[in-house]
Design a protein around this motif. Structure first.
Motif, PDB file in Angstrom:
ATOM      1  N   PRO A   1      20.653  32.502   7.223  1.00  0.00           N
ATOM      2  CA  PRO A   1      19.370  33.180   7.398  1.00  0.00           C
ATOM      3  C   PRO A   1      19.550  34.685   7.410  1.00  0.00           C
ATOM      4  N   ARG A   2      18.645  35.413   6.748  1.00  0.00           N
ATOM      5  CA  ARG A   2      18.804  36.845   6.578  1.00  0.00           C
ATOM      6  C   ARG A   2      18.747  37.601   7.904  1.00  0.00           C
ATOM      7  N   GLU A   3      17.884  37.175   8.821  1.00  0.00           N
ATOM      8  CA  GLU A   3      17.747  37.864  10.096  1.00  0.00           C
ATOM      9  C   GLU A   3      18.288  36.994  11.221  1.00  0.00           C
ATOM     10  N   VAL A   4      19.159  37.574  12.038  1.00  0.00           N
ATOM     11  CA  VAL A   4      19.759  36.853  13.155  1.00  0.00           C
ATOM     12  C   VAL A   4      19.704  37.740  14.395  1.00  0.00           C
ATOM     13  N   THR A   5      19.775  37.104  15.556  1.00  0.00           N
ATOM     14  CA  THR A   5      19.818  37.822  16.826  1.00  0.00           C
ATOM     15  C   THR A   5      21.171  37.566  17.466  1.00  0.00           C
ATOM     16  N   ARG A   6      21.815  38.644  17.915  1.00  0.00           N
ATOM     17  CA  ARG A   6      23.144  38.531  18.477  1.00  0.00           C
ATOM     18  C   ARG A   6      23.228  39.286  19.811  1.00  0.00           C
ATOM     19  N   ASP A   7      23.967  38.693  20.766  1.00  0.00           N
ATOM     20  CA  ASP A   7      24.322  39.373  22.007  1.00  0.00           C
ATOM     21  C   ASP A   7      25.714  39.959  21.823  1.00  0.00           C
ATOM     22  N   LEU A   8      25.835  41.282  21.985  1.00  0.00           N
ATOM     23  CA  LEU A   8      27.074  41.962  21.646  1.00  0.00           C
ATOM     24  C   LEU A   8      27.560  42.846  22.794  1.00  0.00           C
ATOM     25  N   ALA A   9      28.869  43.030  22.815  1.00  0.00           N
ATOM     26  CA  ALA A   9      29.499  44.015  23.690  1.00  0.00           C
ATOM     27  C   ALA A   9      29.984  45.152  22.794  1.00  0.00           C
ATOM     28  N   PRO A  10      29.241  46.245  22.687  1.00  0.00           N
ATOM     29  CA  PRO A  10      29.586  47.312  21.732  1.00  0.00           C
ATOM     30  C   PRO A  10      30.806  48.103  22.166  1.00  0.00           C
ATOM     31  N   LEU A  11      31.800  48.178  21.277  1.00  0.00           N
ATOM     32  CA  LEU A  11      33.062  48.841  21.586  1.00  0.00           C
ATOM     33  C   LEU A  11      33.182  50.231  20.979  1.00  0.00           C
ATOM     34  N   ALA A  12      32.543  50.458  19.808  1.00  0.00           N
ATOM     35  CA  ALA A  12      32.702  51.748  19.138  1.00  0.00           C
ATOM     36  C   ALA A  12      31.682  51.867  18.014  1.00  0.00           C
ATOM     37  N   VAL A  13      31.428  53.092  17.596  1.00  0.00           N
ATOM     38  CA  VAL A  13      30.686  53.353  16.360  1.00  0.00           C
ATOM     39  C   VAL A  13      31.591  54.181  15.457  1.00  0.00           C
ATOM     40  N   VAL A  14      31.523  53.907  14.156  1.00  0.00           N
ATOM     41  CA  VAL A  14      32.409  54.543  13.177  1.00  0.00           C
ATOM     42  C   VAL A  14      31.574  55.054  12.010  1.00  0.00           C
ATOM     43  N   LEU A  15      31.836  56.264  11.557  1.00  0.00           N
ATOM     44  CA  LEU A  15      31.212  56.820  10.369  1.00  0.00           C
ATOM     45  C   LEU A  15      32.174  56.680   9.210  1.00  0.00           C
ATOM     46  N   CYS A  39      31.625  39.856  19.762  1.00  0.00           N
ATOM     47  CA  CYS A  39      30.617  38.801  19.732  1.00  0.00           C
ATOM     48  C   CYS A  39      31.335  37.525  20.156  1.00  0.00           C
ATOM     49  N   GLY A  40      31.126  37.133  21.417  1.00  0.00           N
ATOM     50  CA  GLY A  40      31.906  36.021  21.937  1.00  0.00           C
ATOM     51  C   GLY A  40      33.358  36.432  22.060  1.00  0.00           C
ATOM     52  N   ASP A  41      34.242  35.655  21.467  1.00  0.00           N
ATOM     53  CA  ASP A  41      35.681  35.955  21.538  1.00  0.00           C
ATOM     54  C   ASP A  41      36.182  36.751  20.346  1.00  0.00           C
ATOM     55  N   GLU A  42      35.294  37.125  19.417  1.00  0.00           N
ATOM     56  CA  GLU A  42      35.696  37.844  18.208  1.00  0.00           C
ATOM     57  C   GLU A  42      35.195  39.274  18.227  1.00  0.00           C
ATOM     58  N   VAL A  43      35.962  40.162  17.600  1.00  0.00           N
ATOM     59  CA  VAL A  43      35.512  41.531  17.372  1.00  0.00           C
ATOM     60  C   VAL A  43      35.063  41.634  15.925  1.00  0.00           C
ATOM     61  N   ARG A  44      33.830  42.076  15.718  1.00  0.00           N
ATOM     62  CA  ARG A  44      33.254  42.128  14.375  1.00  0.00           C
ATOM     63  C   ARG A  44      32.687  43.514  14.097  1.00  0.00           C
ATOM     64  N   THR A  45      32.353  43.735  12.834  1.00  0.00           N
ATOM     65  CA  THR A  45      31.787  45.007  12.393  1.00  0.00           C
ATOM     66  C   THR A  45      30.389  44.783  11.828  1.00  0.00           C
ATOM     67  N   TYR A  46      29.448  45.634  12.235  1.00  0.00           N
ATOM     68  CA  TYR A  46      28.054  45.523  11.807  1.00  0.00           C
ATOM     69  C   TYR A  46      27.589  46.877  11.270  1.00  0.00           C
ATOM     70  N   ARG A  47      26.799  46.858  10.200  1.00  0.00           N
ATOM     71  CA  ARG A  47      26.240  48.101   9.682  1.00  0.00           C
ATOM     72  C   ARG A  47      25.051  48.512  10.537  1.00  0.00           C
ATOM     73  N   VAL A  48      25.097  49.714  11.076  1.00  0.00           N
ATOM     74  CA  VAL A  48      24.058  50.158  11.997  1.00  0.00           C
ATOM     75  C   VAL A  48      22.699  50.218  11.297  1.00  0.00           C
ATOM     76  N   GLY A  49      22.687  50.570  10.008  1.00  0.00           N
ATOM     77  CA  GLY A  49      21.424  50.633   9.273  1.00  0.00           C
ATOM     78  C   GLY A  49      20.744  49.291   9.121  1.00  0.00           C
ATOM     79  N   ALA A  50      21.480  48.191   9.344  1.00  0.00           N
ATOM     80  CA  ALA A  50      20.896  46.849   9.223  1.00  0.00           C
ATOM     81  C   ALA A  50      20.391  46.314  10.563  1.00  0.00           C
ATOM     82  N   VAL A  51      20.518  47.114  11.622  1.00  0.00           N
ATOM     83  CA  VAL A  51      19.996  46.710  12.927  1.00  0.00           C
ATOM     84  C   VAL A  51      18.489  46.947  12.937  1.00  0.00           C
TER      85      VAL A  51
END
Length: 340
Positions: free
Chosen positions: A164-178, A189-201
Motif C-alpha cells: 500500500p502506498r500510504e502507511v503509518t509507522r511508529d518510529l524512534a528517530p535517530l538522525a536526519v541526513v542531507l 522501526c521495531g528492531d530494525e534501523v531504516r531510512t525514510y525520505r523526509v519529503g515523503a512524510v
C-alpha cells in the motif's frame, strides 16, 4: 604539528568528557604511547588532566575546567565559515541560531581571523541540491529534527513506492541526513534501523514519551553501509555495450554517477576507430532503455537481448519519423510530392 595535536587532545577531553588512551589515539591518528606523552606534556603545562584507573577509567579534565577558544589558525577559521550552510540550517529551523552563532564567533576571534572568515563566506558558497532539481518540500523536517534532538518517539504517515502506498509507522528517530539536496530520516522501526525520505512524510505526530538511543549506533558507519547497499540493490542487472570514446567521456554529464563510474572502470581499450566495450549497471531494461538513448548513435547494445530489441524498435520508429531528405515522410498523403 605537536602543538596543534595538544590543543586537539585538550578540546576532545573538554567536549567529550572522559576518554581512554586508545580512543584518543584513534581520534588523533597517533599511537597510544604518543597519547601518554602528550597527556604528560599537558599536565606539566598546568592543564588539570587526571587519569581514572580501572576498566571504566580514562583521562578527564578537572570538573569545571574550560579553555577559551585560543590557538585557532587562519585555515581553521576559514573552514568554520565555509561549513556554515544557511539553506540546510534554515530547513532545520536553525537559520537564526546559525546567524547568531556566526556573529558571536566573529566577535570572539581576533580581527585578522574574523576578516579571513568573512572573506571566505563572500567567496565560496555551498549549494547542496543537484542540477535541474527543485527543492523537495519538507514541511515536517523541523519537527523530526526536534524529535531527533530530544529522543522523542514519533508517529508518521508515509508515502512509499510500493503498495500500500500510504502507511503509518511508529518510529524512534535517530538522525536526519542531507544527501544530494534531499533530507532523509534514520529511525528505528521495531528492531530494525531504516531510512525514510523526509519529503515523503505526509503527517507527523511527536509524542511526549522518549526512547533510549542505541549505545552502539554509529551514524557515519550506518549511512556509509546503507548508501552502498542501496546502490547495489538499485542496480540489479547489467548491460554489455559498445560505444565511442566520446560517449564514454560524455557519460558523467547525463548518467547517474554509479552507472558512469562503473562503465568507465570496466572499459576496455578503444580500437582503431575509437570504439570500445564496457559493462554498465542498470536498474531495469526499461530504465536502461531511457538512459542509453541519451548517447544516440554512439552506443550499441550487445546484451541483454531484451534491451537490444527495445533500442532496435526505437531506432526503427525514429527512422520512420525522420526519413532521409527527399523521402516522403510518414504523414505525407499518397501520391504527394511533399518531402522532409
Amino acid at each position: 604539528m605537536r602543538a596543534g595535536r595538544l590543543v586537539s587532545l585538550l578540546l576532545l577531553l573538554q567536549t567529550r568528557g572522559r576518554m581512554t588512551a586508545p580512543q584518543l589515539a584513534e581520534e588523533l591518528e597517533v599511537s597510544v604511547r604518543t597519547v601518554y606523552r602528550d597527556v604528560e606534556s599537558l599536565s606539566a603545562a598546568g592543564v588539570p588532566v587526571y587519569a581514572d584507573r580501572g576498566p571504566a577509567g580514562g583521562y578527564r579534565l578537572l570538573e569545571g575546567y574550560r579553555t577559551r577558544l585560543t590557538g585557532m589558525t587562519a585555515p581553521e577559521a576559514e573552514a568554520l565559515f565555509l561549513a556554515g550552510m544557511p539553506g540546510p540550517a534554515a530547513d532545520l529551523g536553525l537559520g537564526p541560531v546559525l546567524a547568531a552563532a556566526e556573529l558571536k564567533l566573529l566577535a570572539a576571534l581576533p580581527d585578522e581571523l574574523a576578516d579571513r572568515g568573512g572573506r571566505m563566506r563572500h567567496r565560496f558558497h555551498l549549494d547542496a541540491p543537484g542540477w535541474f532539481r527543485n527543492p523537495e518540500p519538507t514541511p515536517h523536517l523541523a519537527g523530526l529534527a526536534r524529535a531527533v534532538w530530544e529522543d522523542r518517539l514519533v508517529q508518521v504517515r508515509y508515502r512509499r513506492w510500493k503498495t500500500p502506498r500510504e502507511v503509518t509507522r511508529d518510529l524512534a528517530p535517530l538522525a536526519v541526513v542531507l544527501k544530494a539536496g534531499r533530507w532523509y530520516l534514520v529511525a528505528a522501526c521495531g528492531d530494525e534501523v531504516r531510512t525514510y525520505r523526509v519529503g515523503a512524510v505526509l503527517d507527523l505526530v511527536v509524542r511526549d514519551d522518549r526512547f533510549d538511543r542505541p549505545a552502539d549506533f554509529d551514524l557515519a558507519a550506518y549511512w556509509r553501509e546503507w548508501t552502498e547497499r542501496y546502490e547495489r540493490d538499485v542496480y540489479r542487472g547489467e548491460a554489455r555495450i559498445r560505444l565511442t570514446v566520446a560517449a564514454l567521456e560524455f557519460m558523467p554529464f547525463v548518467f547517474p554517477p554509479a552507472m558512469s563510474r562503473a562503465a568507465r572502470a570496466a572499459a576496455g581499450e578503444p580500437d582503431a576507430d575509437g570504439w570500445l566495450e564496457t559493462t554498465v549497471p542498470i536498474e531495469s531494461v526499461k530504465h536502461a532503455h531511457v538512459e542509453l538513448l541519451k548517447l544516440g548513435a554512439e552506443v550499441v547494445v550487445l546484451a541483454p537481448d531484451e534491451l537490444r530489441d527495445r533500442i532496435t524498435a526505437t531506432a526503427h520508429a525514429l527512422a520512420r519519423l525522420y526519413p532521409p531528405a527527399g523521402t516522403p515522410g510518414p504523414d505525407a498523403p499518397a501520391g504527394s510530392d511533399v518531402t522532409r
